[in-house]
Enzyme design. Structure first.
Site, short mmCIF file in Angstrom:
data_model
loop_
_atom_site.label_atom_id
_atom_site.label_comp_id
_atom_site.label_asym_id
_atom_site.label_seq_id
_atom_site.Cartn_x
_atom_site.Cartn_y
_atom_site.Cartn_z
N ASP A 228 0.59 -3.98 -14.28
CA ASP A 228 -0.25 -4.65 -13.29
C ASP A 228 -0.54 -6.09 -13.71
OD1 ASP A 228 -1.74 -4.68 -10.96
OD2 ASP A 228 -2.85 -2.85 -11.44
N ASP B 140 -2.00 -4.89 -2.35
CA ASP B 140 -2.12 -3.43 -2.22
C ASP B 140 -2.05 -3.01 -0.75
OD1 ASP B 140 -2.37 -3.48 -4.90
OD2 ASP B 140 -4.33 -2.50 -4.98
C1 GLA Z 1 -3.69 -2.89 -8.61
C2 GLA Z 1 -2.33 -2.32 -8.19
C3 GLA Z 1 -2.54 -0.94 -7.61
C4 GLA Z 1 -3.22 -0.04 -8.62
C5 GLA Z 1 -4.53 -0.66 -9.06
C6 GLA Z 1 -5.18 0.07 -10.22
O1 GLA Z 1 -4.50 -3.15 -7.53
O2 GLA Z 1 -1.71 -3.18 -7.28
O3 GLA Z 1 -1.30 -0.39 -7.21
O4 GLA Z 1 -2.37 0.17 -9.72
O5 GLA Z 1 -4.32 -2.00 -9.50
O6 GLA Z 1 -6.39 -0.54 -10.54
#
Ligand code: GLA
Length: 509
Positions: free
Chosen positions: A155, A210
């Site tokens: 991430d 996301d």
């Molecule tokens: C980010 C990623 C997500 C998930 C979250 C976990 O937002 O893009 O897919 O892994 O972190 O906190």
């Protein structure tokens, strides 16, 4: 007596010694088709991610038929899996993962699934509940190798002052140095334009933010991610994929039409198929969508082409540009509007001529029509999609999907006297064609030999262990086998599995 530990026989590849390969997957043969699996974030967020949930989901992948359809990678996302000890090394959070992260990996491997873990390129993960890899790249990649991860998502939270290409390159080098073949999944949400450089570093990269907040499927965001990802079609190919985020198919708030069209879009874009729904309570319709082998065949096509929008007709999008391994073409008509769309798909839409007699296979109704000239008319309900395969032939073969009964063999010899032990891995490759024999890479340790035998579409890799000359201790090897898909001539994703051998002292207590 000392314990001899033989780690992977694979020599770590260091880019310091040779120029960086343009495509990392050309070396390791990983993810030559888009990775398929399950990740917890979309449905669960951080809670209640723990060993129990991940094991139940692994079992759910098998029970639901998803494993047999090709879903393999499974594990925790940001599930508070580990902490950093005083010595700088990562330690499992045993309160949540009582078997340890290696123990969880063994559970997954025993069932013929692959193990996915998560970390971050910055100082902490997004919720700050776990340490990030910054300044600990080598230790952390060594920990992922020790836990036997096959896939690591990295991430991009808490990365102030870091440059994506540099940070991920450093991590990629650390991972190669750790000596375990791992699918490397970059998650900078498109920051640093990874589609321009990340094929040399990893196997897939997020192109978007996301797709939803945990537990809240969001159709508008899904459409935004689709539009952003569509433009990047030229960057995708075997072993290097654009990733518009995990699937929302089967989450609450989506209609059946949305579930079907979403899944169709992800298949058409050759996007990773990491399911994100609760596999423990799926409707029959969700299972049917997620396991539609004819749709998955479009996603898992060995040519690895990402389809794109070639024409718009009102609210309808005509997606094409996705030639498949047998010379056929995938076409998707997606209706983003709120009234039914009537669309005439023309043969020039797929690069052919209207006079050509072509067969059309509907991948959701599983019906074939034709041969017909001059295109085909389709009516698509609102938010739904028609996914078609168009070909000169009526055969519509399915490409192979690799299915193993286990990715882990563990041998125990009670004493150092010479002994012979044996164990087999069975690999099925459902699909229309038989594969040639899997070819085991040379360089196995002296105590291990592997013989491959073929029984139609099934093959066994018979592992013979000889302990002659071995001292008490633990030994480990990673076996790699390769294959070529016979119709396209494209290499298949390499098959890797772990073999452990423990030689005891022979003493009885
Ligand atoms: C980010 C990623 C997500 C998930 C979250 C976990 O937002 O893009 O897919 O892994 O972190 O906190």
């Amino acid at each position: 007596m000392g314990i001899a530990i033989v780690f992977s026989f694979l020599a770590p590849v260091t880019w310091a010694q040779s120029p960086a390969p343009k495509i990392r997957a050309e070396e390791d043969g990983l993810a030559l088709t888009p990775p398929m699996g399950w990740y917890p974030w979309n449905e669960f967020g951080q809670e209640p991610q723990n060993e129990k949930l991940i094991k139940e989901i692994a079992d759910g992948l098998i029970r639901s038929g998803m494993k047999d359809a090709g879903y393999a990678y499974v594990g925790p996302d940001e599930g508070i899996c580990f902490a950093r000890g005083a010595d700088g090394k990562l330690t499992t959070n045993l309160a949540r993962y009582p078997s340890g992260l290696r123990g969880l990996g063994d559970y997954i491997h025993q069932r013929g699934l692959k193990y996915a873990l998560y970390t971050d390129a910055g100082t902490r993960t997004c919720s700050k509940a776990m340490p990030g890899t910054k300044e600990h790249e080598s230790e952390d990649m060594a920990a992922f190798a020790k836990w036997r991860a096959d896939y690591v998502k990295i991430d991009w939270c808490n990365t102030e002052g870091q440059v994506p290409s540099q940070a991920y390159t450093r991590l990629g080098e650390a991972q190669l140095a750790a000596g375990r073949p791992i699918v490397f999944s970059l998650c900078s949400w498109g920051e640093g334009e990874p589609w321009k450089w990340a094929a040399a570093v990893g196997h897939l990269w997020r192109t978007t933010g996301d797709i939803c907040e945990p537990g809240k499927a969001d159709w508008a965001k899904a459409m935004k991610n689709t539009a952003e990802n569509e433009k990047l079609y030229a960057a995708a190919g075997p072993g290097h994929w654009n990733d518009p985020d995990m699937l929302i198919t089967g989450m609450e708030r989506l209609s059946e039409a949305q579930n079907r069209s979403f899944f169709s879009l992800w298949c058409m874009m050759a996007s990773p198929l990491m399911a994100g729904n609760n596999l423990l309570k799926m409707t029959a319709s969700t299972i049917q969508i997620l396991t539609n082998r004819e749709a998955i065949a479009i996603n898992q096509d060995p040519l690895g082409i990402q389809g794109r929008i070639v024409r718009r007709d009102g609210q309808a999008e005509i997606w094409a540009g996705k030639r498949l391994f047998d010379g056929s073409q995938a076409v998707l008509v997606f209706n983003s509007g709120s009234t039914p769309a009537e669309v005439h798909v023309t043969w020039p839409d797929i690069g052919s001529v209207d006079s050509a007699p072509l067969y059309v296979r509907n991948l959701w109704t599983h019906r074939t029509t034709g041969p017909q000239r001059g295109g085909i008319a389709v009516t698509v309900p609102p938010s739904d999609a028609a996914m078609l395969r168009i070909s000169k032939s009526s055969a519509f073969p399915l490409p192979p999907v690799i299915l193993a009964d286990s990715y882990w063999l563990s041998f125990h010899a009670p004493g150092p006297g010479p002994q012979k032990l044996a164990g087999a891995i069975t690999v099925k490759t459902p699909g229309s064609n038989e594969l040639p024999l899997w070819k085991v890479r040379s360089g196995l340790p002296s105590w291990l030999s592997v013989a491959v035998a073929k029984h139609g579409k099934s093959q066994t890799l018979a592992n013979a262990v000889s302990t002659a000359g071995l001292a008490k201790g633990r030994y480990h090897a990673v076996v790699r086998a390769d294959n070529i898909e016979p119709v396209s001539g494209q290499p298949m994703s390499a098959l890797y599995y772990d073999v452990d051998l423990e030689v005891g002292s022979g003493e009885t207590h």
